[in-house]
Enzyme design. Structure first.
Site, PDB file in Angstrom:
ATOM      1  N   HIS A  20      24.839  69.446 -56.197  1.00 29.82           N
ATOM      2  CA  HIS A  20      25.655  70.342 -55.095  1.00 29.82           C
ATOM      3  C   HIS A  20      26.842  70.919 -55.413  1.00 29.82           C
ATOM      4  CE1 HIS A  20      22.224  70.125 -52.021  1.00 29.82           C
ATOM      5  NE2 HIS A  20      22.172  68.916 -52.481  1.00 29.82           N
ATOM      6  N   ASN A  62      19.373  70.896 -46.138  1.00 26.26           N
ATOM      7  CA  ASN A  62      18.884  71.656 -47.081  1.00 26.26           C
ATOM      8  C   ASN A  62      18.176  72.984 -46.478  1.00 26.26           C
ATOM      9  OD1 ASN A  62      19.821  70.586 -49.365  1.00 26.26           O
ATOM     10  ND2 ASN A  62      17.972  69.257 -49.896  1.00 26.26           N
ATOM     11  N   TYR A  96      26.875  58.806 -50.349  1.00 28.57           N
ATOM     12  CA  TYR A  96      27.777  59.793 -50.130  1.00 28.57           C
ATOM     13  C   TYR A  96      29.398  59.327 -50.234  1.00 28.57           C
ATOM     14  CZ  TYR A  96      24.019  63.237 -49.614  1.00 28.57           C
ATOM     15  OH  TYR A  96      22.988  63.912 -49.938  1.00 28.57           O
TER      16      TYR A  96
HETATM   17 FE1  HDE Z   1      22.569  64.610 -51.285  1.00 28.77          FE
HETATM   18  N1  HDE Z   1      24.007  64.129 -52.198  1.00 28.77           N
HETATM   19  N2  HDE Z   1      21.642  63.045 -51.866  1.00 28.77           N
HETATM   20  N3  HDE Z   1      20.909  65.309 -50.194  1.00 28.77           N
HETATM   21  N4  HDE Z   1      23.425  66.429 -50.643  1.00 28.77           N
HETATM   22  C1  HDE Z   1      25.318  64.678 -52.315  1.00 28.77           C
HETATM   23  O1  HDE Z   1      27.419  63.959 -52.021  1.00 28.77           O
HETATM   24  C2  HDE Z   1      21.785  61.861 -52.617  1.00 28.77           C
HETATM   25  C3  HDE Z   1      19.648  64.711 -50.424  1.00 28.77           C
HETATM   26  C4  HDE Z   1      22.846  67.131 -49.915  1.00 28.77           C
HETATM   27  O2  HDE Z   1      28.213  70.518 -49.677  1.00 28.77           O
HETATM   28  C5  HDE Z   1      26.377  64.084 -53.133  1.00 28.77           C
HETATM   29  O3  HDE Z   1      29.490  64.600 -51.691  1.00 28.77           O
HETATM   30  C6  HDE Z   1      21.037  60.859 -52.515  1.00 28.77           C
HETATM   31  C7  HDE Z   1      18.431  65.097 -49.644  1.00 28.77           C
HETATM   32  C8  HDE Z   1      23.963  68.463 -49.653  1.00 28.77           C
HETATM   33  O4  HDE Z   1      29.318  68.887 -50.396  1.00 28.77           O
HETATM   34  C9  HDE Z   1      25.690  62.668 -53.270  1.00 28.77           C
HETATM   35  C10 HDE Z   1      20.019  61.424 -52.438  1.00 28.77           C
HETATM   36  C11 HDE Z   1      19.265  66.237 -48.725  1.00 28.77           C
HETATM   37  C12 HDE Z   1      25.022  67.982 -50.566  1.00 28.77           C
HETATM   38  C13 HDE Z   1      24.322  62.902 -52.764  1.00 28.77           C
HETATM   39  C14 HDE Z   1      20.052  62.602 -51.805  1.00 28.77           C
HETATM   40  C15 HDE Z   1      20.524  66.217 -49.585  1.00 28.77           C
HETATM   41  C16 HDE Z   1      24.512  66.640 -50.945  1.00 28.77           C
HETATM   42  C17 HDE Z   1      27.021  64.624 -54.170  1.00 28.77           C
HETATM   43  C18 HDE Z   1      18.502  60.640 -52.176  1.00 28.77           C
HETATM   44  C19 HDE Z   1      18.731  67.249 -47.743  1.00 28.77           C
HETATM   45  C20 HDE Z   1      26.159  68.910 -50.671  1.00 28.77           C
HETATM   46  C21 HDE Z   1      28.711  65.090 -53.580  1.00 28.77           C
HETATM   47  C22 HDE Z   1      18.666  59.564 -51.405  1.00 28.77           C
HETATM   48  C23 HDE Z   1      18.520  66.656 -46.522  1.00 28.77           C
HETATM   49  C24 HDE Z   1      27.118  68.378 -49.574  1.00 28.77           C
HETATM   50  C25 HDE Z   1      28.440  64.646 -52.272  1.00 28.77           C
HETATM   51  C26 HDE Z   1      28.333  69.570 -49.758  1.00 28.77           C
HETATM   52  C27 HDE Z   1      25.433  65.939 -52.104  1.00 28.77           C
HETATM   53  C28 HDE Z   1      23.059  61.962 -52.916  1.00 28.77           C
HETATM   54  C29 HDE Z   1      19.232  63.554 -51.160  1.00 28.77           C
HETATM   55  C30 HDE Z   1      21.510  67.324 -49.177  1.00 28.77           C
HETATM   56  C31 HDE Z   1      25.732  62.190 -54.742  1.00 28.77           C
HETATM   57  C32 HDE Z   1      21.397  59.605 -53.319  1.00 28.77           C
HETATM   58  C33 HDE Z   1      17.357  64.656 -49.021  1.00 28.77           C
HETATM   59  C34 HDE Z   1      23.657  69.712 -48.721  1.00 28.77           C
HETATM   60  O5  HDE Z   1      26.342  61.709 -52.776  1.00 28.77           O
END
Ligand code: HDE
Length: 702
Positions: A84, A157, A371
């Site tokens: 993202h 999402n 996060y």
């Molecule tokens: Fe994320 N995800 N994600 N994700 N995610 C990040 O956090 C992560 C997942 C989502 O506009 C990171 O600050 C793992 C699902 C959005 O700043 C990080 C897993 C969904 C955003 C991270 C998921 C999301 C992130 C990278 C599996 C939808 C952007 C930067 C367990 C429900 C937020 C940050 C923004 C961002 C990890 C799965 C949505 C690396 C480990 C499912 C919208 O922490």
């Protein structure tokens, strides 16, 4: 002789007006000019020249003005998000329609009409921060609510399910989709070997793949997509009663997507297309809105479903649990500074408020760790919560102290708890609040599902195909064709033939006809179905998942931008008619002309163009009008960009208004008459939506 070029304050070389308290400008007008200083507050006399030993001599190390400026510049970037990274954001508010006190004690859901400030960031997933806005990709939809009881982040999402069921697979998924490890390409694209290799070995991803290959993954605008919290959460009311819940954002602008060819061309025409679209809509006062909806249900209903509500690869169709609309989000203010706000905002699914709680969804549980960890890496200090975009807008006090970039200056000795300093007349600090503070629910999900330590998925997560089938069979035929063609496109970029075969074998489980169409598009045989861990069931259809022909498809000019191609000599009356048709329905016209200065219409009136033809292809617009004089048309028939303008608008199934004078251009572009190729005055009735029925005339789809 050495010259001192100081143009910054005077506008002329050589003369320095800017002094302490100086109120003169070059024109002699009284005006306060703030003084340029170093970060230590030392006034800077010259921001144009380094300090040198002689005009052609070496630079001196003592030039602290130079060194401080370059030092700061060298450190301007922070690590981009690992996923993202590319995002666009805006401020706004959430307004509650009706009290939800029967379901939750969450403060923001108590009083109808109350507004809660928020900050929303949309993003793509795979590409880097500088990648384009329109790849085929999932879009992030993250909302930070600044409630009176702390920040609640709903980090979702634009697709209601996810690729994987267990957080431990996330790094593998992301490694596979990002640029391949040895070659560093492709950027922001899933159409390559490693992604499909991983997916082919991960049957649980099949449902999400259906969504990712559908039009959902190529939204027209950030304003025309839905948002989903994905996981099941829990609402808890004042009596401790628990209700399971899924969160939805429904765009008031309606749902709209691009065609794939259009998305690819948009990437070249305007890599910032969606960022610009959001920013400009908000700037012109066209504030996008989404309604927040909930699917609220109890354990009994959850138990009756043929899938597990803790499994993030599953939806609950809206036809089974309807979405109850509870309020609206309005985005009404652009960030003042991209870095300070959009880049530094730190979302975290663990930011939750009293009255809402997590469930045991294993993906959500993994996210709760990830996060906070990533924020420390990106923002460099545990004090990132003090950055204004991240700080709560309610009182915040605890005994956390010190660390890098500490902005608060504490007084007194109370940096621990319990303490009895108050008894000695000193400040004792805050105390926990057992009744109003956040308490985790001790509900069934927390109690009964505990057992032995195991690395195991529940049996109830084993069905990977039934909902993929439900999704595919729910789509409109045009959307089904887009989906099948997208899979053909992506797999055609996959060089590993065994991977293509394995995907086809998975698709046989989803829908035999889909597998056949994809195989035919690839020029391959349909293999036997891959073994399925659970029998595939027919779960019926859910019309709510459609965009085309679905309940929320966009059919309005409001909020859209419409290209009007004109040239010198265009008839003013017909141009005005089309501009009126657009404005009357709330759309924004955009005048495109071969020259960006003034266009002179027949009769001599003039109008400034908004964009030059070569830089304003029709992919930028929701629909187009072409209004030309016969001479203007003749001239533009020799201009490829003009022919392409009409050709692409037609091929992307957009409405086209055309006057008599412009018809030869349309003929050259191969535009065939249909119900959406209309005279100028009819534009308003067809320009609000796409005309997909035209598509078989212009494209061979799988
Ligand atoms: Fe994320 N995800 N994600 N994700 N995610 C990040 O956090 C992560 C997942 C989502 O506009 C990171 O600050 C793992 C699902 C959005 O700043 C990080 C897993 C969904 C955003 C991270 C998921 C999301 C992130 C990278 C599996 C939808 C952007 C930067 C367990 C429900 C937020 C940050 C923004 C961002 C990890 C799965 C949505 C690396 C480990 C499912 C919208 O922490």
């Amino acid at each position: 002789m050495a010259r001192q070029d100081n143009v910054q304050a005077s506008g002329k070389g050589g003369e320095l007006h800017q002094q302490v308290g100086d109120k003169r400008t070059p024109g002699g007008k009284a005006e306060t000019i703030s003084r340029l200083t170093t970060s230590q507050g030392i006034p800077v006399s010259d921001n144009q020249n380094q300090l040198k030993a002689g005009a052609r001599g070496p630079v001196l190390l003592e030039d602290f003005v130079l060194r401080e400026k370059i030092f700061h510049f060298d450190h301007e970037r922070i690590p981009e998000r690992i996923v993202h990274a590319r995002g666009s954001a805006a401020h706004g508010y959430f307004e509650l329609y009706e009290s939800l006190s029967d379901l939750t004690s969450a403060d923001l859901f108590q009083r109808a009409g109350e507004k809660t400030p928020l900050f929303t960031r949309f993003s793509t997933v795979a590409g880097g921060a500088g990648s384009v806005d329109t790849p085929r990709d999932v879009r992030g939809f993250a909302v930070k609510f600044y409630t009176k009881e702390g920040n609640w982040d709903l980090v979702g999402n634009n697709i209601p399910v996810f690729f994987i069921q267990d957080a431990i697979k996330f790094p593998d998924l992301i490694h596979s989709v990002k640029m391949e490890a040895d070659r560093g390409f492709p950027q922001a694209a899933s159409a390559h070997d490693t992604f499909w290799d991983f997916i082919s070995l991960m049957p649980e991803a099949t449902h999400m793949i259906m969504w990712a290959m559908s039009d959902r993954a190529i939204p027209r605008s950030l304003r025309t997509m839905e948002g989903f919290g994905i996981h099941t959460f829990r609402l808890v009311n004042a009596e401790g009663k628990v209700t399971l819940v899924k969160f939805h954002w429904k765009p008031k602008q309606g749902l709209a997507s691009t065609s794939w060819d259009e998305a690819v061309k948009l990437a070249g025409a305007d890599p910032d297309f969606q960022r610009r679209d959001l920013f400009e809509a908000i700037s012109r006062g066209d504030h996008p809105e989404w309604e927040l909806g909930i699917q609220a249900f109890d354990e009994e209903l959850a138990d009756s479903l043929p899938y597990d509500v803790l499994d993030p690869t599953k939806i609950i169709p809206e036809e089974i649990v309807p979405v109850r609309v509870i309020g609206r989000m309005v985005l009404d203010r652009n960030p003042d500074n991209f870095f300070a706000e959009t880049e530094q905002v730190a979302y975290c699914p663990a930011n939750i408020v009293p009255g809402i709680d997590f469930t045991n969804d294993p993906l959500l549980q993994g996210r709760l760790f990830s996060y906070l960890d990533t924020q420390l890496k990106r923002l460099g200090s545990p004090n990132f919560t003090q950055i204004s975009i991240n700080a709560p807008k309610c009182p915040m006090m605890n005994f956390q102290r010190d660390a890098q970039m500490q902005m608060q200056q504490f007084s007194g000795r109370a940096n621990y708890e319990p303490n009895s300093l108050a008894e000695a007349g000193e400040e004792g600090g805050p105390r926990e609040c057992p009744h109003t503070g956040f308490r985790s629910v001790a509900g069934r999900a927390a109690r009964q599902e505990q057992g032995d330590k195991l690395r195991l998925r529940p049996e109830s997560f084993a069905d990977h195909y039934s909902q993929a089938r439900l999704f595919f069979r729910s789509l409109d035929t045009a959307e089904q064709a887009h989906l099948a063609s997208a899979v053909v496109f992506e797999l055609s970029k996959v060089g590993l033939t065994h991977v293509r075969t394995r995907i086809l074998a998975n698709l046989v489980n989803v829908d035999g006809e889909l597998a056949r169409r994809v195989a035919q598009g690839l020029g391959m045989e349909v293999p036997d179905a891959s073994p399925a861990a659970a029998p595939v069931q027919d779960l019926g259809t859910s019309p709510a998942v459609r965009i085309i022909g679905g309940p929320r498809e966009r059919d309005s000019l409001k909020g859209g931008t419409f290209g009007v191609l004109v040239a010198d000599g265009s008839p003013a009356g017909e141009v005005k008619a089309v501009l009126k048709a657009i404005k009357d329905k709330g759309g924004t016209p955009f005048i495109v002309s071969p020259k960006v200065g003034e266009v002179t219409f027949a009769g001599g009136s003039t109008m400034a163009a908004d964009g030059q033809l070569a830089g304003s292809p029709s992919v930028l617009f929701d629909a187009v009008a072409i209004i030309l004089s016969p001479e203007g048309c003749k001239m533009l028939m020799g201009e490829g960009a003009a022919v392409q303008f009409a050709m692409d608008a037609f091929a992307h199934c957009k409405a086209i208004a055309v006057n008599e004078g412009a018809r030869p251009l349309l003929e050259k572009a191969g535009v065939m008459p249909d119900e959406a190729v209309v005279p100028p005055e009819k534009f308003g009735s067809v320009a609000g939506r796409r005309h997909w029925a035209r598509e078989p005339k212009v494209r061979m789809l799988a």
